[in-house]
Design a protein around this motif. Sequence first.
Motif, short mmCIF file in Angstrom:
data_model
loop_
_atom_site.label_atom_id
_atom_site.label_comp_id
_atom_site.label_asym_id
_atom_site.label_seq_id
_atom_site.Cartn_x
_atom_site.Cartn_y
_atom_site.Cartn_z
N VAL A 142 22.26 -6.38 -3.04
CA VAL A 142 21.83 -5.88 -1.73
C VAL A 142 21.92 -7.00 -0.70
O VAL A 142 21.09 -7.90 -0.66
CB VAL A 142 20.40 -5.30 -1.76
CG1 VAL A 142 20.10 -4.55 -0.48
CG2 VAL A 142 20.22 -4.39 -2.96
N SER A 143 22.94 -6.88 0.13
CA SER A 143 23.20 -7.89 1.14
C SER A 143 22.12 -7.89 2.23
O SER A 143 21.66 -6.84 2.64
CB SER A 143 24.56 -7.56 1.74
OG SER A 143 25.00 -8.60 2.51
N GLY A 144 21.74 -9.08 2.67
CA GLY A 144 20.82 -9.18 3.81
C GLY A 144 19.35 -9.03 3.45
O GLY A 144 18.50 -9.25 4.30
N VAL A 145 19.04 -8.64 2.22
CA VAL A 145 17.64 -8.50 1.82
C VAL A 145 17.32 -9.64 0.84
O VAL A 145 17.90 -9.71 -0.23
CB VAL A 145 17.39 -7.15 1.11
CG1 VAL A 145 15.93 -7.03 0.68
CG2 VAL A 145 17.79 -6.00 2.01
N SER A 165 7.90 -6.30 -0.82
CA SER A 165 7.86 -4.87 -0.48
C SER A 165 7.49 -4.05 -1.71
O SER A 165 6.71 -3.09 -1.62
CB SER A 165 9.22 -4.38 0.01
OG SER A 165 9.60 -5.07 1.16
N LEU A 213 14.92 -1.32 4.44
CA LEU A 213 15.30 -2.63 3.90
C LEU A 213 16.82 -2.78 3.90
O LEU A 213 17.36 -3.82 4.28
CB LEU A 213 14.78 -2.79 2.46
CG LEU A 213 13.36 -3.27 2.25
CD1 LEU A 213 13.01 -3.25 0.77
CD2 LEU A 213 13.17 -4.69 2.81
N ILE A 214 17.49 -1.72 3.48
CA ILE A 214 18.95 -1.78 3.39
C ILE A 214 19.57 -1.92 4.79
O ILE A 214 20.47 -2.72 5.01
CB ILE A 214 19.50 -0.52 2.68
CG1 ILE A 214 19.05 -0.53 1.21
CG2 ILE A 214 21.02 -0.47 2.77
CD1 ILE A 214 19.24 0.80 0.49
N ASP A 230 21.00 -7.96 9.17
CA ASP A 230 20.49 -9.33 9.02
C ASP A 230 21.54 -10.32 8.53
O ASP A 230 21.42 -11.51 8.79
CB ASP A 230 19.30 -9.35 8.06
CG ASP A 230 17.99 -9.54 8.81
OD1 ASP A 230 18.04 -9.55 10.06
OD2 ASP A 230 16.95 -9.70 8.16
N THR A 231 22.54 -9.83 7.83
CA THR A 231 23.58 -10.76 7.41
C THR A 231 24.20 -11.43 8.64
O THR A 231 24.72 -12.52 8.55
CB THR A 231 24.68 -10.07 6.59
OG1 THR A 231 25.17 -8.98 7.35
CG2 THR A 231 24.16 -9.54 5.27
N GLY A 267 18.83 -5.28 6.25
CA GLY A 267 19.66 -6.25 5.53
C GLY A 267 21.09 -6.21 6.03
O GLY A 267 21.73 -7.24 6.22
N PHE A 268 21.58 -5.01 6.28
CA PHE A 268 22.95 -4.83 6.76
C PHE A 268 23.16 -5.61 8.07
O PHE A 268 24.17 -6.29 8.25
CB PHE A 268 23.20 -3.34 6.97
CG PHE A 268 24.53 -2.98 7.55
CD1 PHE A 268 25.65 -2.93 6.75
CD2 PHE A 268 24.66 -2.67 8.90
CE1 PHE A 268 26.89 -2.59 7.28
CE2 PHE A 268 25.88 -2.32 9.45
CZ PHE A 268 27.00 -2.28 8.63
N TYR A 272 20.01 -13.56 -1.07
CA TYR A 272 20.04 -12.11 -0.98
C TYR A 272 20.02 -11.51 -2.38
O TYR A 272 20.65 -12.04 -3.30
CB TYR A 272 21.27 -11.64 -0.19
CG TYR A 272 21.23 -12.00 1.28
CD1 TYR A 272 20.02 -12.16 1.95
CD2 TYR A 272 22.41 -12.21 1.99
CE1 TYR A 272 19.99 -12.48 3.29
CE2 TYR A 272 22.38 -12.53 3.34
CZ TYR A 272 21.17 -12.68 3.99
OH TYR A 272 21.14 -13.00 5.32
#
Lengths: 422, 261
Positions: free
Chosen positions: B94-97, B105, A390-391, A397-398, A394-395, B143
């Motif tokens: 938490v960036s992007g999530v 999840s 997920l992290i 996905d920004t 997400g990293f 996010y």
Amino acid sequence: MSVFSREQITQLSQSQNEPKWALEKRLEAFSAIDSLPLPKLEKTNIDRWNFSEFQLYQASEKFEQAEELPDAVSRLILEESNVLVQKNDAAVYQTEKALDQGVIFTSLQTAYKQHETLLKKYLFRQDTTDRVAAIHQAFTQGGAFIYVPRNVSIKLPLQAVFWLDGKNAGMFPHVLIVAEENSRVEIVTNFLSTSSDAAVSNSVIEAFVGHGAKVQVATVSHFGNTVVDVMNRFATVGRDGDMEWIVADLSDGRIISKSTTNLKETGGHVDVKSVAFGAGEMRSNITSEILHFGTHTTSDIQARSVMKDKATSIINSITKIEKGASKSDGQQTGKVLMLDPEARGDANPILLIDENDVTAGHAASVGRIDPLTLFYLMSRGISKEEASKLIIRGFLDTIIADIPSAPLRESIHETIEGKFTS
Amino acid sequence: MSTPNLSIRDLQVSIEDKQILKGVNLSVNGGEIHAIMGPNGTGKSTLASALMGHPKYEVTSGSVTINGEDLLEMEVDERARAGLFLAMQYPSEVSGVTNSDFLRSAINAKRGEGNEISLMKFIREMDKQMEVLEMDESFATRYLNEGFSGGEKKRNEILQMMMLKPTFSILDEIDSGLDIDALKIVAAGVNEMRSPDRGVIIITHYQRLLNYIKPDFVHVFMQGKIVKSGGPELAERLEQEGYDWVKEELGIVDETVGHRV
Ligand SMILES: Nc1ncnc2c1ncn2[C@@H]1O[C@H](COP(=O)(O)OP(=O)(O)OP(=O)(O)O)[C@@H](O)[C@H]1O
Ligand SMILES: [Mg+2]
């Protein structure tokens, strides 16, 4: 380059029925190869990378239907896009959809026959200053020519898939894009290999963005770990033009990936969105360079890499604001996330500013997954492995979330997803 | 099913070789709400973090069981799946999530493979709980905690609790930074969760929250342990008189921990 001769270059050019000036460009580059140095890359030693050993001719069968293409290739094809597929040295498939009035989308070989004047105006106008660029110019094969006339907007993306297959295969596509005043076009290029043999891909994408035109070019590279993957992108942006580069470096071998955008007139804008995911022993050097010449020009570089196993990623972001480019703004962010102890990364932010009346900013970081973030996600019942995913997603996905085309976003996601388990 | 139980026995915890918790004893049953109050720096958050399995905190002795199972043997995610939840004082960004991807999840992690919640059902559930907490629907796609205000983060922690329906929730200063209206909303959320199947530990500095969430037990924390326990009236007295009388009664001079070794 002693393995190849001038005669072979001449033959190559003649077999494609190229005009004489094109052959001259090839020979000029060919004779410079041995005297030119390798490109100088920040913190990446490329002395032993193979740029020059490959086979010259590999006759490939044509495909009549998209269904006949191997799954690895056909699954990349975006729904409703106009597609050209090149295997090694030549085009093997192209859809026959009707294009808007005056729009050209063909292989470079066809373009030599039908649009020579246009090609002559734009093709190979830059000096080759390093050996790898010279090899590209001498051996260019296939590629594509895209021309969008004034005021024409192409709704659906134009897509070119470059497919490397077989032992010692070489692929040297040159994609030339000319977008005239106030036109709009979205281009997606995919690069892949389907065999695990040593091979070379050395490609160039050049875009000329006219006054008020908007051009988006995505390059999604996914070569195997035995491939040396060189890609040089150039854009020249006219007044109030808008260029967007979307770069996904997902290859596993050796990567030199560079984009250079020249904002030469007032009001031009460029966005660079660059993501990389490296596994195994991948080595990558990824550079985004912006040259601000015009006043009121703006640029934004967003580059992120995730490195697992023993992969290495060097991210270079270069924003150069020339004297006279007043009221310009250049922003850049480069971040590397390393997942394993032997993964390596570096982010080099470079701002070169020769004009006072401008704004600029940069951010760079190299790090690992924050244990507290991991703790937070796990405290909700998510396993360590899933939380890390997920992290990581997400990293990236920004950046990926900002890609306007949903099918392209999904395609990039899918490739990245596959790399988690590789 | 028997009554759920969380038992903490003589828990001692160190951080970077500095002992913070010095023997905490507490037993929480389903249906009970326990409030822990105490001055700054006395180890309240440390207790909460150590129970959840925060990587920086080292348990040096004692035991904790959740429904008879050894909690301290479990990984952080296993603790959560065993029914423990911690609403954190300072949750990560938490960036992007997106909030909803994250929550889905988490829910699916608990439900297990092959038993994932349907997207429709998830959305319905999330909409419903966000409505209870008066959260704008945009928070579903933002996010996780990124750029959330202090109060928004707190609400988001409670949203997670309401979605995950844990057996034991620890709420660490869920009221700090909340305006009075938000406080009522968050309290309503916690009260909605109240049931004989669930227990709650509320860490707070203010009696105010306890007006909305009536505790069954109130504990005073000092020097890394519980030094006094009582009913709701204890919280009221602390609110009016502060902690000096407790210190005097117990002969405590410095109530904090970890400053002198
Ligand atoms: N990560 C850490 N590193 C160093 N010291 C820490 C750490 N976490 C807690 N401590 C120390 O442990 C002691 C107890 O801290 P804790 O956060 O548990 O107090 P608290 O009772 O929750 O206080 P507050 O009411 O202010 O939230 C403090 O002295 C604190 O500085
Ligand atoms: Mg605290």
